[in-house]
Design a protein around this motif. Structure first.
Motif, mmCIF file in Angstrom:
data_model
loop_
_atom_site.group_PDB
_atom_site.id
_atom_site.type_symbol
_atom_site.label_atom_id
_atom_site.label_comp_id
_atom_site.label_asym_id
_atom_site.label_seq_id
_atom_site.Cartn_x
_atom_site.Cartn_y
_atom_site.Cartn_z
ATOM 1 N N ASN A 1 0.852 -1.198 0.000
ATOM 2 C CA ASN A 1 0.000 0.000 0.000
ATOM 3 C C ASN A 1 0.885 1.245 0.000
ATOM 4 O O ASN A 1 1.778 1.376 0.847
ATOM 5 C CB ASN A 1 -0.910 -0.002 1.226
ATOM 6 N N CYS B 1 0.274 4.279 0.763
ATOM 7 C CA CYS B 1 0.096 5.262 1.843
ATOM 8 C C CYS B 1 1.206 5.148 2.887
ATOM 9 O O CYS B 1 1.724 6.137 3.381
ATOM 10 C CB CYS B 1 -1.257 5.060 2.497
ATOM 11 N N CYS B 2 1.535 3.885 3.250
ATOM 12 C CA CYS B 2 2.528 3.670 4.307
ATOM 13 C C CYS B 2 3.694 2.810 3.808
ATOM 14 O O CYS B 2 4.609 2.525 4.563
ATOM 15 C CB CYS B 2 1.863 3.004 5.507
ATOM 16 N N CYS C 1 -6.500 1.348 3.728
ATOM 17 C CA CYS C 1 -5.303 0.544 3.977
ATOM 18 C C CYS C 1 -5.514 -0.326 5.223
ATOM 19 O O CYS C 1 -5.938 0.167 6.264
ATOM 20 C CB CYS C 1 -4.100 1.457 4.161
ATOM 21 N N CYS D 1 -2.698 1.194 7.936
ATOM 22 C CA CYS D 1 -2.757 2.545 8.519
ATOM 23 C C CYS D 1 -4.121 3.215 8.386
ATOM 24 O O CYS D 1 -4.301 4.333 8.870
ATOM 25 C CB CYS D 1 -1.657 3.430 7.926
HETATM 26 ZN ZN LIG Z 1 -1.204 2.361 4.762
#
Ligand SMILES: [Zn+2]
Ligand SMILES: [Zn+2]
Length: 284
Positions: free
Chosen positions: A82, A84-85, A105, A108
């Motif tokens: 993912n 995002c993180c 996600c 997170c």
């Molecule tokens: Zn994430």
């Protein structure tokens, strides 16, 4: 197995739909220990020892951040990253989150990006914060010209190099492949091998496998088996299969194959969980 073998070029966590070109190794694999020419014999021997003694435990970054189990190999088949993180979550945990009705996600909770532009913005934000895995990931995108980016190999190499310096073993591995094959950069096999060696000593499995391939192609079957044994014991089926073929051709012993099979089986068993079995059954 009298023919030559090809080192693996499986980036692991590159999302599906982004296959890399198959490539064959050239005839000259370079020195086993990169840069051997300008080192003393003692230094070379010490480095060779380190190479075989270090990296028997898989790189910790290959664990799912939710269930903490190592992800199966190749990781791209058993987990998803993912942006995002930059966490690679296993399919068992993806299924569990889905069953609990969670969206976004799994790690997170950030809502998933809606399009390529917002995905790119997420990755670039992490790159600016100095995230090595984000740099590696953005390097991939430049290399293949994805997320709306224009293909830019020098920029990809630059990002992978910085990511490798910051500790990304995947970036180290990719640099190994590029320098070894000369794809997009000036071919420099010893340099490529050196990247694989560094990654292998940190527990990067495909890099370890490739070191085995290099020794095999040079005819050093004993050393090749030692490398393949390490990667097989970390759960890499490809290495186990090669040892089996070597056994059939008299290049490995029954005892070596038995040891590899046992170690591989243990690694696979340790990666199992109820959720992962369920995900496999449901074809997640
Ligand atoms: Zn994430
Ligand atoms: Zn998990």
């Amino acid at each position: 197995m009298s023919e030559r073998m090809e080192p693996v070029d499986s980036p692991g966590n590159e999302p599906a739909g982004a296959p890399e070109p198959a490539w064959a190794p050239a005839q000259n694999d370079g020195a086993a220990v990169a840069g051997a020419d300008d080192r003393s014999d003692t230094e070379v021997a010490r480095y060779s020892d380190r190479l075989l003694n270090e990296g028997h435990e898989r790189w910790e970054g290959d664990r799912c951040p939710i269930c903490f189990l190592f992800v199966g190999l190749p990781t791209g088949k058993y987990a998803q990253m993912n942006q995002c993180c930059m966490k690679t979550v296993c399919k068992g945990c993806i299924l569990a989150a889905h069953q609990r009705g969670l969206s976004g996600c799994e790690f997170c909770r950030t809502p998933l990006p809606r399009n390529e532009a917002s995905t790119l913005a997420m990755v670039q934000k992490r790159v600016r914060k100095g995230d090595a895995e984000a740099m590696k990931h953005l390097g991939d995108k430049y290399f293949y010209g994805r997320l709306g980016l224009t293909k830019d190999i020098p920029r990809a190499i630059e990002l992978w190099t910085e990511a490798a310096e910051l500790g990304s073993v995947d970036a180290q591995y990719h640099l190994g492949v590029r320098y070894y094959t000369g794809e997009g950069v000036e071919e420099d096999k010893p340099r490529g091998i050196c990247h694989w060696q560094e990654a292998a000593m940190k527990g990067h499995v495909p890099s370890r496998h490739n070191l085995g391939i290099l020794e095999f192609n040079k005819g050093d079957h004993e050393l090749a088996v030692q490398h393949f044994m390490i990667s097989a014991k970390m759960g890499y089926e490809e290495s186990l299969n090669v040892i089996k073929k070597m056994l059939m051709e008299g290049h490995a012993t029954k005892a070596q194959y038995a040891e590899a099979l046992r170690g591989y089986g243990d690694a696979v068993e340790e990666m199992k969980s109820h959720q992962r079995e369920e995900a496999k059954r449901l074809g997640v």
